[in-house]
Structure formats: structure tokens, C-alpha cells
Design a protein around this motif. Structure first.
Motif, PDB file in Angstrom:
ATOM      1  N   GLY A  76       0.761  -1.408   0.113  1.00 16.56           N
ATOM      2  CA  GLY A  76       0.001   0.037   0.072  1.00 16.56           C
ATOM      3  C   GLY A  76       0.663   1.062   0.099  1.00 16.56           C
ATOM      4  N   ASP A  77       2.385   1.541   0.834  1.00 16.50           N
ATOM      5  CA  ASP A  77       2.577   2.470   0.987  1.00 16.50           C
ATOM      6  C   ASP A  77       3.369   2.847  -0.660  1.00 16.50           C
ATOM      7  OD1 ASP A  77       2.244   2.745   3.435  1.00 16.50           O
ATOM      8  OD2 ASP A  77       3.702   1.865   4.177  1.00 16.50           O
ATOM      9  N   TRP A  78       3.777   1.367  -1.019  1.00 15.94           N
ATOM     10  CA  TRP A  78       4.507   2.267  -2.580  1.00 15.94           C
ATOM     11  C   TRP A  78       3.783   2.073  -2.951  1.00 15.94           C
ATOM     12  CZ3 TRP A  78       3.682  -0.875  -7.514  1.00 15.94           C
ATOM     13  CH2 TRP A  78       4.674  -0.915  -7.809  1.00 15.94           C
ATOM     14  N   LEU A  79       2.261   1.304  -3.444  1.00 10.12           N
ATOM     15  CA  LEU A  79       1.211   1.406  -4.274  1.00 10.12           C
ATOM     16  C   LEU A  79       0.871   3.436  -4.442  1.00 10.12           C
ATOM     17  CD1 LEU A  79      -1.362  -1.382  -4.914  1.00 10.12           C
ATOM     18  CD2 LEU A  79       0.796  -0.120  -6.514  1.00 10.12           C
ATOM     19  N   GLN A  80       1.265   3.980  -3.052  1.00  9.78           N
ATOM     20  CA  GLN A  80       0.617   5.355  -2.551  1.00  9.78           C
ATOM     21  C   GLN A  80       2.108   6.517  -3.771  1.00  9.78           C
ATOM     22  OE1 GLN A  80       0.347   5.900   1.703  1.00  9.78           O
ATOM     23  NE2 GLN A  80      -2.187   5.670   0.569  1.00  9.78           N
ATOM     24  N   GLN A  81       2.611   6.000  -3.050  1.00  7.00           N
ATOM     25  CA  GLN A  81       3.973   6.802  -4.004  1.00  7.00           C
ATOM     26  C   GLN A  81       3.828   6.676  -4.983  1.00  7.00           C
ATOM     27  OE1 GLN A  81       6.342   8.363  -1.980  1.00  7.00           O
ATOM     28  NE2 GLN A  81       7.499   8.743  -4.244  1.00  7.00           N
ATOM     29  N   ARG A  82       3.715   5.355  -6.034  1.00 12.20           N
ATOM     30  CA  ARG A  82       3.618   5.238  -7.197  1.00 12.20           C
ATOM     31  C   ARG A  82       2.585   6.538  -7.457  1.00 12.20           C
ATOM     32  NH1 ARG A  82       6.990   2.988  -5.770  1.00 12.20           N
ATOM     33  NH2 ARG A  82       8.142   4.941  -5.877  1.00 12.20           N
ATOM     34  N   GLN A  83       1.462   6.079  -7.237  1.00 16.92           N
ATOM     35  CA  GLN A  83       0.297   7.376  -7.553  1.00 16.92           C
ATOM     36  C   GLN A  83       0.746   8.840  -7.173  1.00 16.92           C
ATOM     37  OE1 GLN A  83      -2.854   6.393  -4.830  1.00 16.92           O
ATOM     38  NE2 GLN A  83      -4.387   8.088  -5.646  1.00 16.92           N
ATOM     39  N   ARG A  84       1.276   9.746  -5.939  1.00 16.16           N
ATOM     40  CA  ARG A  84       1.633  10.907  -6.242  1.00 16.16           C
ATOM     41  C   ARG A  84       3.131  10.600  -7.186  1.00 16.16           C
ATOM     42  NH1 ARG A  84       1.904   8.857  -0.646  1.00 16.16           N
ATOM     43  NH2 ARG A  84       3.855   8.416  -0.364  1.00 16.16           N
ATOM     44  N   GLU A  85       3.387  10.137  -7.576  1.00 19.63           N
ATOM     45  CA  GLU A  85       4.595  10.251  -9.043  1.00 19.63           C
ATOM     46  C   GLU A  85       3.518  10.693 -10.041  1.00 19.63           C
ATOM     47  OE1 GLU A  85       7.225   7.412  -8.886  1.00 19.63           O
ATOM     48  OE2 GLU A  85       8.296   8.143  -7.244  1.00 19.63           O
ATOM     49  N   GLU A  87       0.018  11.498 -10.464  1.00 18.90           N
ATOM     50  CA  GLU A  87      -1.247  13.129 -10.276  1.00 18.90           C
ATOM     51  C   GLU A  87       0.440  13.656 -10.392  1.00 18.90           C
ATOM     52  OE1 GLU A  87      -2.161  12.199  -6.598  1.00 18.90           O
ATOM     53  OE2 GLU A  87      -3.522  10.942  -6.811  1.00 18.90           O
TER      54      GLU A  87
END
Length: 106
Positions: A76-85, A87
């Protein structure tokens, strides 16, 4: 994390994890959820265990499986980081598109 993501790629294993999100279950209960043979279900449970997504306890002759939330949190943390990138990249693209439209209309 790679082994956990590979484990999550299979719909049978995701179904097992969905069930375990509701609480512990025996290998037999989990196998009964799947439209596959018992040996195939056991292999799926083994993959989940090897990936660290589940923990197993022995209760006499039964194996009780429990969800381990830590690997899921890491994913989940990894996916959130990818999502921020992404965005950020989409916002930059939007800005460039708006600039292009403005330049064309000028």
C-alpha cells in the motif's frame, strides 16, 4: 515485496486473502472457497505463506491461517508513492496542454 505482488496476481489467492481479512480460517475452509482441487488449493496457500502474506498455526490436526497485514501495508505504501508520482506527472502534463492551447489561440 516482489513475492507478495506475484502472489496477489492470482485471483484464487486474492479470494483467500479476502476471506482471511474477515478472520482466521482453517486450510479446509479456505480450500472449500476455491473451485479447484485440494492439492491445488494447498499450493496456493503455500505461495501465500512463502510470500509472507499469511501466517500458519497448528491446532491439533488443523492448520489455521491468519492474514499478516505488514506486507499488505508495504505494498500500500509503495502504491501510494507511485500514485503521488503519477499525479505529479499528470498535473505537469495538464499544465503543458493548457500552455499549448494558449499558445495556439494567441
Amino acid at each position: 515485496m516482489d513475492s507478495a505482488l506475484r502472489a496477489l496476481a492470482d485471483p484464487h489467492r486474492r479470494a483467500v486473502l479476502e476471506r482471511l481479512s474477515q478472520g482466521p480460517a482453517s486450510a479446509g475452509e479456505l480450500g472449500a472457497l476455491l473451485p479447484i482441487s485440494q492439492p491445488a488449493a494447498s499450493r496456493h496457500l503455500s505461495v501465500l505463506r512463502d510470500a509472507g502474506l499469511v501466517a500458519v498455526e497448528h491446532d491439533a490436526q488443523r492448520r489455521i491461517y491468519r492474514l499478516r497485514p505488514e506486507p499488505m501495508a508495504e505494498i500500500g505504501d509503495w502504491l501510494q508513492q507511485r500514485q503521488r508520482e503519477w499525479e505529479h506527472r499528470f498535473a505537469a502534463l495538464h499544465t503543458e496542454i493548457a500552455r499549448g492551447k494558449k499558445n495556439r489561440s494567441s
